[in-house]
Motif scaffolding. Structure first.
Motif, PDB file in Angstrom:
ATOM      1  N   TYR A  10       1.845  -3.755   0.365  1.00 30.82           N
ATOM      2  CA  TYR A  10       2.125  -4.142   1.749  1.00 30.82           C
ATOM      3  C   TYR A  10       1.160  -5.229   2.212  1.00 30.82           C
ATOM      4  O   TYR A  10       1.566  -6.234   2.787  1.00 30.82           O
ATOM      5  CB  TYR A  10       2.035  -2.910   2.645  1.00 30.82           C
ATOM      6  CG  TYR A  10       2.303  -3.176   4.106  1.00 30.82           C
ATOM      7  CD1 TYR A  10       3.569  -3.541   4.548  1.00 30.82           C
ATOM      8  CD2 TYR A  10       1.295  -3.053   5.043  1.00 30.82           C
ATOM      9  CE1 TYR A  10       3.823  -3.774   5.887  1.00 30.82           C
ATOM     10  CE2 TYR A  10       1.537  -3.280   6.384  1.00 30.82           C
ATOM     11  CZ  TYR A  10       2.797  -3.642   6.801  1.00 30.82           C
ATOM     12  OH  TYR A  10       3.046  -3.880   8.125  1.00 30.82           O
ATOM     13  N   ARG A  29       5.663  -9.713  12.097  1.00 29.02           N
ATOM     14  CA  ARG A  29       4.581  -8.840  11.638  1.00 29.02           C
ATOM     15  C   ARG A  29       3.509  -8.612  12.696  1.00 29.02           C
ATOM     16  O   ARG A  29       2.993  -7.522  12.837  1.00 29.02           O
ATOM     17  CB  ARG A  29       3.980  -9.473  10.370  1.00 29.02           C
ATOM     18  CG  ARG A  29       2.846  -8.773   9.757  1.00 29.02           C
ATOM     19  CD  ARG A  29       3.274  -7.479   9.096  1.00 29.02           C
ATOM     20  NE  ARG A  29       2.141  -6.814   8.505  1.00 29.02           N
ATOM     21  CZ  ARG A  29       1.217  -6.165   9.198  1.00 29.02           C
ATOM     22  NH1 ARG A  29       1.279  -6.085  10.488  1.00 29.02           N
ATOM     23  NH2 ARG A  29       0.213  -5.591   8.585  1.00 29.02           N
ATOM     24  N   GLY A  65      -4.820   1.188   6.412  1.00 26.57           N
ATOM     25  CA  GLY A  65      -3.430   1.079   6.852  1.00 26.57           C
ATOM     26  C   GLY A  65      -3.210   1.703   8.218  1.00 26.57           C
ATOM     27  O   GLY A  65      -2.526   1.141   9.068  1.00 26.57           O
ATOM     28  N   GLU A  68      -5.197  -0.571  10.848  1.00 29.03           N
ATOM     29  CA  GLU A  68      -4.545  -1.865  11.073  1.00 29.03           C
ATOM     30  C   GLU A  68      -3.214  -1.691  11.790  1.00 29.03           C
ATOM     31  O   GLU A  68      -2.877  -2.464  12.689  1.00 29.03           O
ATOM     32  CB  GLU A  68      -4.341  -2.583   9.733  1.00 29.03           C
ATOM     33  CG  GLU A  68      -3.913  -4.016   9.867  1.00 29.03           C
ATOM     34  CD  GLU A  68      -2.412  -4.201   9.978  1.00 29.03           C
ATOM     35  OE1 GLU A  68      -1.986  -5.224  10.541  1.00 29.03           O
ATOM     36  OE2 GLU A  68      -1.675  -3.318   9.500  1.00 29.03           O
ATOM     37  N   SER A  69      -2.450  -0.680  11.445  1.00 29.58           N
ATOM     38  CA  SER A  69      -1.168  -0.443  12.112  1.00 29.58           C
ATOM     39  C   SER A  69      -1.376  -0.034  13.566  1.00 29.58           C
ATOM     40  O   SER A  69      -0.618  -0.448  14.439  1.00 29.58           O
ATOM     41  CB  SER A  69      -0.377   0.637  11.376  1.00 29.58           C
ATOM     42  OG  SER A  69      -0.065   0.222  10.081  1.00 29.58           O
ATOM     43  N   SER A  72      -2.153  -3.160  15.421  1.00 29.00           N
ATOM     44  CA  SER A  72      -0.956  -3.974  15.588  1.00 29.00           C
ATOM     45  C   SER A  72      -0.039  -3.411  16.671  1.00 29.00           C
ATOM     46  O   SER A  72       0.547  -4.167  17.455  1.00 29.00           O
ATOM     47  CB  SER A  72      -0.217  -4.086  14.258  1.00 29.00           C
ATOM     48  OG  SER A  72       0.817  -5.020  14.356  1.00 29.00           O
ATOM     49  N   VAL A 109       5.748  -1.808  11.913  1.00 32.92           N
ATOM     50  CA  VAL A 109       4.369  -1.356  12.043  1.00 32.92           C
ATOM     51  C   VAL A 109       4.317   0.141  12.326  1.00 32.92           C
ATOM     52  O   VAL A 109       3.455   0.854  11.797  1.00 32.92           O
ATOM     53  CB  VAL A 109       3.646  -2.168  13.137  1.00 32.92           C
ATOM     54  CG1 VAL A 109       2.272  -1.632  13.406  1.00 32.92           C
ATOM     55  CG2 VAL A 109       3.584  -3.622  12.739  1.00 32.92           C
ATOM     56  N   VAL A 112       4.850   2.011   9.062  1.00 33.81           N
ATOM     57  CA  VAL A 112       3.641   1.963   8.234  1.00 33.81           C
ATOM     58  C   VAL A 112       2.585   2.907   8.801  1.00 33.81           C
ATOM     59  O   VAL A 112       1.909   3.628   8.055  1.00 33.81           O
ATOM     60  CB  VAL A 112       3.106   0.517   8.133  1.00 33.81           C
ATOM     61  CG1 VAL A 112       1.729   0.474   7.502  1.00 33.81           C
ATOM     62  CG2 VAL A 112       4.082  -0.340   7.349  1.00 33.81           C
ATOM     63  N   LEU A 113       2.448   2.950  10.123  1.00 32.18           N
ATOM     64  CA  LEU A 113       1.478   3.845  10.745  1.00 32.18           C
ATOM     65  C   LEU A 113       1.817   5.301  10.464  1.00 32.18           C
ATOM     66  O   LEU A 113       0.947   6.082  10.066  1.00 32.18           O
ATOM     67  CB  LEU A 113       1.418   3.589  12.253  1.00 32.18           C
ATOM     68  CG  LEU A 113       0.521   4.532  13.063  1.00 32.18           C
ATOM     69  CD1 LEU A 113      -0.922   4.422  12.604  1.00 32.18           C
ATOM     70  CD2 LEU A 113       0.638   4.223  14.538  1.00 32.18           C
TER      71      LEU A 113
END
Length: 129
Positions: A10, A29, A65, A68-69, A72, A109, A112-113
């Motif tokens: 990713y 993104r 991850g 960062e998610s 975001s 996002v 992914v979170l």
């Protein structure tokens, strides 16, 4: 799929996201406002570099991850709420847009979170068992 491998792929695929965003002239993104173009590219660069650290194994991909998610999603919520709140103070100069880009960003996002969070919880449960 192995969560560690998922996050490696990713974050190392960020140049592909950037290329797609440049081709379609739209952001998917990261949802920073247009006036923060340098911060937008810096965010991509930092994420890609940290993705390299994930690839080498010197950074935990699950924790990164999730962090960062979360960042975001915070940026997405801020990019939506700041214009909404400015409408209350100056309704004549209101410029608010919420569209497909924001929805796609939230789904990407957010997924992914959730995946990262569930992987971290599952990993910690295995360690404590």
């Amino acid at each position: 799929m192995n969560p560690q491998r998922f996050f490696k792929m990713y974050y190392l695929s960020l140049p592909i996201f950037l290329l797609i965003e440049l081709i379609i002239a739209s952001r998917i993104r990261v949802m920073l406002p247009e006036e923060y173009l340098s911060a937008y590219y810096a965010y991509y660069l930092i994420s890609f570099v940290l993705g390299g650290f994930i690839f080498t194994g010197s950074l935990n991909s699950l924790i990164y991850g999730v962090v960062e998610s979360t960042l975001s999603i915070f940026i997405l919520i801020s990019s939506v709420m700041i214009p909404v709140m400015s409408i209350a103070s100056n309704p004549e100069a209101a410029s608010y847009s919420f569209g497909l880009n924001e929805v796609v960003n939230f789904i990407l996002v957010g997924s992914v979170l959730v995946y990262g969070f569930n992987s971290v919880v599952g990993q910690r449960a295995k360690e404590n068992a």
